[in-house]
Design a protein around this motif. Structure first.
Motif, PDB file in Angstrom:
ATOM      1  N   ALA A  19      36.659 -20.385  52.451  1.00  0.00           N
ATOM      2  CA  ALA A  19      36.070 -19.784  52.957  1.00  0.00           C
ATOM      3  C   ALA A  19      34.321 -20.548  53.907  1.00  0.00           C
ATOM      4  N   ARG A  20      34.129 -21.595  52.162  1.00  0.00           N
ATOM      5  CA  ARG A  20      33.096 -21.945  52.464  1.00  0.00           C
ATOM      6  C   ARG A  20      33.095 -23.134  53.017  1.00  0.00           C
ATOM      7  N   SER A  21      34.896 -23.806  52.719  1.00  0.00           N
ATOM      8  CA  SER A  21      35.106 -24.563  54.206  1.00  0.00           C
ATOM      9  C   SER A  21      34.789 -24.241  55.520  1.00  0.00           C
ATOM     10  N   ALA A  22      35.417 -22.906  55.897  1.00  0.00           N
ATOM     11  CA  ALA A  22      35.452 -22.616  57.265  1.00  0.00           C
ATOM     12  C   ALA A  22      34.018 -22.543  57.553  1.00  0.00           C
ATOM     13  N   TYR A  23      32.992 -21.742  56.980  1.00  0.00           N
ATOM     14  CA  TYR A  23      31.406 -22.127  57.181  1.00  0.00           C
ATOM     15  C   TYR A  23      30.263 -22.903  57.571  1.00  0.00           C
ATOM     16  N   ARG A  24      31.086 -24.138  56.357  1.00  0.00           N
ATOM     17  CA  ARG A  24      30.658 -25.568  57.134  1.00  0.00           C
ATOM     18  C   ARG A  24      31.019 -25.964  58.186  1.00  0.00           C
ATOM     19  N   LEU A  25      32.250 -26.021  58.371  1.00  0.00           N
ATOM     20  CA  LEU A  25      33.111 -26.515  59.972  1.00  0.00           C
ATOM     21  C   LEU A  25      32.484 -25.390  60.983  1.00  0.00           C
ATOM     22  N   HIS A  26      32.305 -24.345  60.637  1.00  0.00           N
ATOM     23  CA  HIS A  26      31.418 -22.948  61.302  1.00  0.00           C
ATOM     24  C   HIS A  26      30.014 -23.991  61.533  1.00  0.00           C
ATOM     25  N   HIS A  27      28.956 -24.372  60.895  1.00  0.00           N
ATOM     26  CA  HIS A  27      27.385 -25.047  61.365  1.00  0.00           C
ATOM     27  C   HIS A  27      28.198 -26.733  61.897  1.00  0.00           C
ATOM     28  N   GLY A  28      29.136 -27.187  61.516  1.00  0.00           N
ATOM     29  CA  GLY A  28      29.269 -28.501  61.825  1.00  0.00           C
ATOM     30  C   GLY A  28      29.460 -28.703  63.451  1.00  0.00           C
ATOM     31  N   LEU A  29      30.204 -27.636  63.948  1.00  0.00           N
ATOM     32  CA  LEU A  29      30.980 -27.510  65.161  1.00  0.00           C
ATOM     33  C   LEU A  29      29.273 -27.320  66.142  1.00  0.00           C
ATOM     34  N   ILE A  30      28.384 -25.956  65.722  1.00  0.00           N
ATOM     35  CA  ILE A  30      26.549 -25.789  66.016  1.00  0.00           C
ATOM     36  C   ILE A  30      26.149 -26.509  66.576  1.00  0.00           C
ATOM     37  N   GLU A  31      26.114 -27.718  64.917  1.00  0.00           N
ATOM     38  CA  GLU A  31      25.506 -29.332  65.291  1.00  0.00           C
ATOM     39  C   GLU A  31      25.835 -30.145  66.243  1.00  0.00           C
ATOM     40  N   ARG A  32      27.170 -29.878  66.922  1.00  0.00           N
ATOM     41  CA  ARG A  32      28.034 -30.878  68.023  1.00  0.00           C
ATOM     42  C   ARG A  32      27.592 -31.021  69.550  1.00  0.00           C
ATOM     43  N   GLY A  33      26.722 -28.773  69.659  1.00  0.00           N
ATOM     44  CA  GLY A  33      26.285 -28.489  70.611  1.00  0.00           C
ATOM     45  C   GLY A  33      27.631 -27.547  71.071  1.00  0.00           C
ATOM     46  N   HIS A  34      27.999 -26.880  70.332  1.00  0.00           N
ATOM     47  CA  HIS A  34      29.347 -26.092  70.753  1.00  0.00           C
ATOM     48  C   HIS A  34      28.570 -24.868  70.376  1.00  0.00           C
ATOM     49  N   GLN A  35      28.855 -23.675  71.409  1.00  0.00           N
ATOM     50  CA  GLN A  35      28.795 -22.389  70.869  1.00  0.00           C
ATOM     51  C   GLN A  35      29.895 -21.469  70.099  1.00  0.00           C
ATOM     52  N   CYS A  36      29.280 -21.170  69.112  1.00  0.00           N
ATOM     53  CA  CYS A  36      30.575 -20.721  67.826  1.00  0.00           C
ATOM     54  C   CYS A  36      29.756 -19.225  67.057  1.00  0.00           C
ATOM     55  N   ARG A  37      31.131 -18.461  67.176  1.00  0.00           N
ATOM     56  CA  ARG A  37      30.184 -17.543  66.407  1.00  0.00           C
ATOM     57  C   ARG A  37      31.837 -17.347  65.343  1.00  0.00           C
ATOM     58  N   MET A  38      31.257 -17.166  63.849  1.00  0.00           N
ATOM     59  CA  MET A  38      32.455 -16.741  63.314  1.00  0.00           C
ATOM     60  C   MET A  38      31.961 -15.236  62.861  1.00  0.00           C
ATOM     61  N   VAL A  49      37.395 -16.663  62.949  1.00  0.00           N
ATOM     62  CA  VAL A  49      37.864 -15.491  62.544  1.00  0.00           C
ATOM     63  C   VAL A  49      37.968 -15.618  61.253  1.00  0.00           C
ATOM     64  N   SER A  50      37.594 -15.049  59.858  1.00  0.00           N
ATOM     65  CA  SER A  50      38.027 -15.413  58.633  1.00  0.00           C
ATOM     66  C   SER A  50      37.942 -14.192  57.925  1.00  0.00           C
ATOM     67  N   THR A  51      37.894 -14.235  56.640  1.00  0.00           N
ATOM     68  CA  THR A  51      37.722 -12.277  55.325  1.00  0.00           C
ATOM     69  C   THR A  51      36.139 -12.434  55.034  1.00  0.00           C
ATOM     70  N   TYR A  52      36.033 -13.820  54.731  1.00  0.00           N
ATOM     71  CA  TYR A  52      34.693 -14.336  53.845  1.00  0.00           C
ATOM     72  C   TYR A  52      33.816 -15.423  54.504  1.00  0.00           C
ATOM     73  N   ASP A  53      32.869 -15.184  54.473  1.00  0.00           N
ATOM     74  CA  ASP A  53      32.089 -16.312  55.283  1.00  0.00           C
ATOM     75  C   ASP A  53      31.792 -17.697  54.372  1.00  0.00           C
ATOM     76  N   ASN A  54      31.191 -16.874  52.967  1.00  0.00           N
ATOM     77  CA  ASN A  54      30.867 -17.504  52.235  1.00  0.00           C
ATOM     78  C   ASN A  54      30.810 -17.840  50.601  1.00  0.00           C
ATOM     79  N   SER A  55      32.450 -16.901  50.671  1.00  0.00           N
ATOM     80  CA  SER A  55      32.972 -16.652  48.666  1.00  0.00           C
ATOM     81  C   SER A  55      33.718 -17.150  48.849  1.00  0.00           C
ATOM     82  N   GLY A  56      34.130 -18.249  48.315  1.00  0.00           N
ATOM     83  CA  GLY A  56      35.592 -19.005  48.239  1.00  0.00           C
ATOM     84  C   GLY A  56      35.985 -20.353  48.135  1.00  0.00           C
ATOM     85  N   GLY A  57      36.591 -20.982  48.391  1.00  0.00           N
ATOM     86  CA  GLY A  57      36.796 -22.531  48.110  1.00  0.00           C
ATOM     87  C   GLY A  57      36.991 -22.374  50.433  1.00  0.00           C
TER      88      GLY A  57
END
Length: 103
Positions: free
Chosen positions: A18-37, A8-16
């Motif tokens: 948010a971008r870090s959370a978005y990268r973490l989100h995609h890193g978790l998906i790449e590792r095979g986890h089912q992730c929703r933001m 859960v985040s305020t933004y997905d790609n606006s601000g530092g």
């Protein structure tokens, strides 16, 4: 073992942050986890990012309900140790929910 993760985040790609959370989100998906933001303000077209609308009234109501529940729990705590074992739990005439919030 794949985890089901909701971020859960305020933004997905606006601000530092948010971008870090978005990268973490995609890193978790790449590792095979089912992730929703879940974000309040979305700026990407990523299908794993969902924009949700949390109204201030809804948030205030949930906070009021939680505070009321905690107050009732604290007030009843003094009586729990004095009740003989084996008896049913007594009820309280106050509702956990505030009837004024039933709009």
């Amino acid at each position: 073992m794949a985890l089901h993760i909701a971020q859960v985040s305020t933004y997905d790609n606006s601000g530092g942050a948010a971008r870090s959370a978005y990268r973490l989100h995609h890193g978790l998906i790449e590792r095979g986890h089912q992730c929703r933001m879940l974000v309040a303000h979305g700026g990407s077209s990523d299908p794993t990012v969902e924009v949700f609308a949390a109204t201030a009234d809804g948030i205030r109501r949930r906070i009021r309900q939680r505070l009321r529940r905690e107050r009732i729990r604290r007030e009843l705590a003094a009586y729990r140790s004095t009740r003989p074992s084996g008896l049913e739990g007594f009820s309280d005439d106050r509702s956990w929910w505030d009837w004024r919030d039933s709009s």
